[in-house]
Design an enzyme around this catalytic site. Structure first.
Site, mmCIF file in Angstrom:
data_model
loop_
_atom_site.group_PDB
_atom_site.id
_atom_site.type_symbol
_atom_site.label_atom_id
_atom_site.label_comp_id
_atom_site.label_asym_id
_atom_site.label_seq_id
_atom_site.Cartn_x
_atom_site.Cartn_y
_atom_site.Cartn_z
ATOM 1 N N LYS A 1 45.601 3.366 -41.325
ATOM 2 C CA LYS A 1 44.625 2.962 -40.286
ATOM 3 C C LYS A 1 43.223 2.878 -40.895
ATOM 4 O O LYS A 1 43.075 2.470 -42.033
ATOM 5 C CB LYS A 1 44.687 3.914 -39.089
ATOM 6 C CG LYS A 1 46.117 4.040 -38.551
ATOM 7 C CD LYS A 1 46.212 4.691 -37.202
ATOM 8 C CE LYS A 1 47.675 4.772 -36.789
ATOM 9 N NZ LYS A 1 47.869 5.259 -35.430
ATOM 10 N N ASN B 1 50.927 4.258 -42.508
ATOM 11 C CA ASN B 1 49.833 3.409 -42.035
ATOM 12 C C ASN B 1 48.567 4.254 -42.051
ATOM 13 O O ASN B 1 48.431 5.168 -41.247
ATOM 14 C CB ASN B 1 50.185 2.919 -40.618
ATOM 15 C CG ASN B 1 49.028 2.200 -39.944
ATOM 16 O OD1 ASN B 1 48.043 1.837 -40.595
ATOM 17 N ND2 ASN B 1 49.143 1.988 -38.640
ATOM 18 N N GLU C 1 57.223 1.485 -31.521
ATOM 19 C CA GLU C 1 56.219 2.546 -31.447
ATOM 20 C C GLU C 1 55.750 2.698 -29.997
ATOM 21 O O GLU C 1 54.837 1.985 -29.568
ATOM 22 C CB GLU C 1 55.010 2.185 -32.316
ATOM 23 C CG GLU C 1 55.342 2.011 -33.778
ATOM 24 C CD GLU C 1 54.104 2.226 -34.642
ATOM 25 O OE1 GLU C 1 54.102 3.216 -35.399
ATOM 26 O OE2 GLU C 1 53.144 1.453 -34.535
ATOM 27 N N SER D 1 53.918 9.760 -33.839
ATOM 28 C CA SER D 1 53.928 11.198 -34.133
ATOM 29 C C SER D 1 55.138 11.661 -34.954
ATOM 30 O O SER D 1 55.662 12.754 -34.719
ATOM 31 C CB SER D 1 53.795 12.005 -32.842
ATOM 32 O OG SER D 1 52.574 11.697 -32.192
ATOM 33 N N GLU E 1 47.357 -0.553 -31.486
ATOM 34 C CA GLU E 1 45.892 -0.443 -31.485
ATOM 35 C C GLU E 1 45.252 -1.826 -31.526
ATOM 36 O O GLU E 1 44.204 -2.058 -30.926
ATOM 37 C CB GLU E 1 45.441 0.443 -32.658
ATOM 38 C CG GLU E 1 45.709 1.918 -32.347
ATOM 39 C CD GLU E 1 46.085 2.783 -33.540
ATOM 40 O OE1 GLU E 1 45.778 2.400 -34.681
ATOM 41 O OE2 GLU E 1 46.715 3.837 -33.324
ATOM 42 N N GLY F 1 49.746 9.017 -32.195
ATOM 43 C CA GLY F 1 48.565 9.862 -32.368
ATOM 44 C C GLY F 1 48.417 10.943 -31.310
ATOM 45 O O GLY F 1 47.373 11.573 -31.202
ATOM 46 N N HIS G 1 50.321 -4.130 -34.093
ATOM 47 C CA HIS G 1 50.208 -2.681 -33.859
ATOM 48 C C HIS G 1 49.558 -2.460 -32.490
ATOM 49 O O HIS G 1 48.679 -3.222 -32.076
ATOM 50 C CB HIS G 1 49.367 -2.031 -34.962
ATOM 51 C CG HIS G 1 49.416 -0.539 -34.894
ATOM 52 N ND1 HIS G 1 48.639 0.182 -34.012
ATOM 53 C CD2 HIS G 1 50.176 0.363 -35.547
ATOM 54 C CE1 HIS G 1 48.922 1.467 -34.147
ATOM 55 N NE2 HIS G 1 49.844 1.601 -35.070
HETATM 56 P P1 PGA Z 1 50.990 8.449 -35.607
HETATM 57 O O1 PGA Z 1 50.742 6.847 -35.739
HETATM 58 O O2 PGA Z 1 52.065 8.783 -36.596
HETATM 59 O O3 PGA Z 1 49.664 9.070 -35.949
HETATM 60 O O4 PGA Z 1 51.416 8.696 -34.208
HETATM 61 C C1 PGA Z 1 51.812 5.967 -35.896
HETATM 62 C C2 PGA Z 1 51.319 4.547 -35.935
HETATM 63 O O5 PGA Z 1 50.367 4.213 -35.219
HETATM 64 O O6 PGA Z 1 51.860 3.710 -36.682
#
Ligand code: PGA
Length: 251
Positions: free
Chosen positions: A12, A10, A168, A214, A98, A174, A96
């Site tokens: 983003k 992803n 997740e 992560s 976010e 992140g 997601h």
């Molecule tokens: P990350 O993000 O690997 O940077 O933790 C994962 C995601 O948001 O899908």
């Protein structure tokens, strides 16, 4: 039941057109020999068709990072399933954290997006996950259950068989703080059991449940070794060809 691993990146809100084309080409090159797993990339909307074009002779799947429930109309800032498909996409990330946290998308809206994707033939990748507060308050599994039940409301068994779920935990996204393999496996097993209750065991056993939060070159092997972890949804480490290539080549 053996499920085909799915490794997804992803991107983003990262990459210009040129950066995206370079990254896609590098990932295409390091994944050409992988025929026992699916690789998927979710670039920003602005580069969906360029990335699809760069990867047209590869077996990498393209997804959008969200999708609207309508095919067209007055929905400023949204992208429709038909647009995603016409740009070369076959799937859409939906719900997601976010989107939920920053843009206030709730389970009801997530559910509309899931139906929109299914209606127009895109594979929905439904993201679920609890916050740190919810986990520490002993609410993690209640939250996950609500996100699964409400996010999948009205989804037929047949359609469920085509979907992907991504667990997740918000506190792991992140942050560099990955869920332990035991924590992740526990959540995945919980979701699969819930799907078996809502649908049938066969369907629950066939749905791929990805872990996200992560994921990196050092933890991918142990996560992928868990019985109910069928893949990864990778953010930060998917933005560098070097790390993403090592992740998708997990053993
Ligand atoms: P990350 O993000 O690997 O940077 O933790 C994962 C995601 O948001 O899908």
């Amino acid at each position: 039941m053996k499920r085909r691993p799915l490794l997804a990146g992803n991107w983003k809100m990262h990459t210009t057109v040129i950066e995206a084309c370079h990254l896609a080409a590098e990932i295409g090159a390091c994944s050409a020999h992988l025929d026992d797993r699916d690789i998927l990339l979710a670039p920003p909307y602005t580069v969906l068709s360029e990335v699809a074009h760069v990867l047209k002779d590869s077996n990498i799947l393209i997804a959008s990072q969200n999708v609207c429930w309508e095919q067209e109309g007055a929905f400023t800032g949204e992208i429709s399933p038909t647009m995603v498909k016409s740009a070369g996409g076959v799937a859409a990330i939906i719900g997601h954290s976010e989107r939920r946290r920053i843009f206030h998308e709730d389970n009801e809206m997530v559910n509309k997006r899931v139906h929109g994707a299914l209606r127009f033939g895109l594979i929905p990748i439904l993201c679920i996950g609890e916050t740190l507060e919810e986990r520490e308050g002993g609410q993690a599994f209640t939250v996950l259950e609500g996100q699964v039940r409400e996010g999948l409301a009205g989804v037929s068994p047949d359609a469920m068989g085509k979907m992907v779920v991504a667990y997740e935990p918000v506190w792991a996204i992140g942050t560099g703080k990955t869920a332990s393999k035991e924590q992740a496996q526990e959540a995945h097993a919980f979701v699969r059991k819930l799907l078996a209750e809502m649908y049938e065991k066969d369907i629950a056993d066939s749905v791929r449940i990805l872990y996200g939060g992560s994921v990196n070159v050092d933890n991918v092997n142990e996560l992928m070794a868990q019985a109910d972890i069928d893949g990864a949804l990778v953010g930060g480490a998917a933005l560098k060809a070097e790390s993403f290539c090592r992740i998708i080549n997990f053993t």
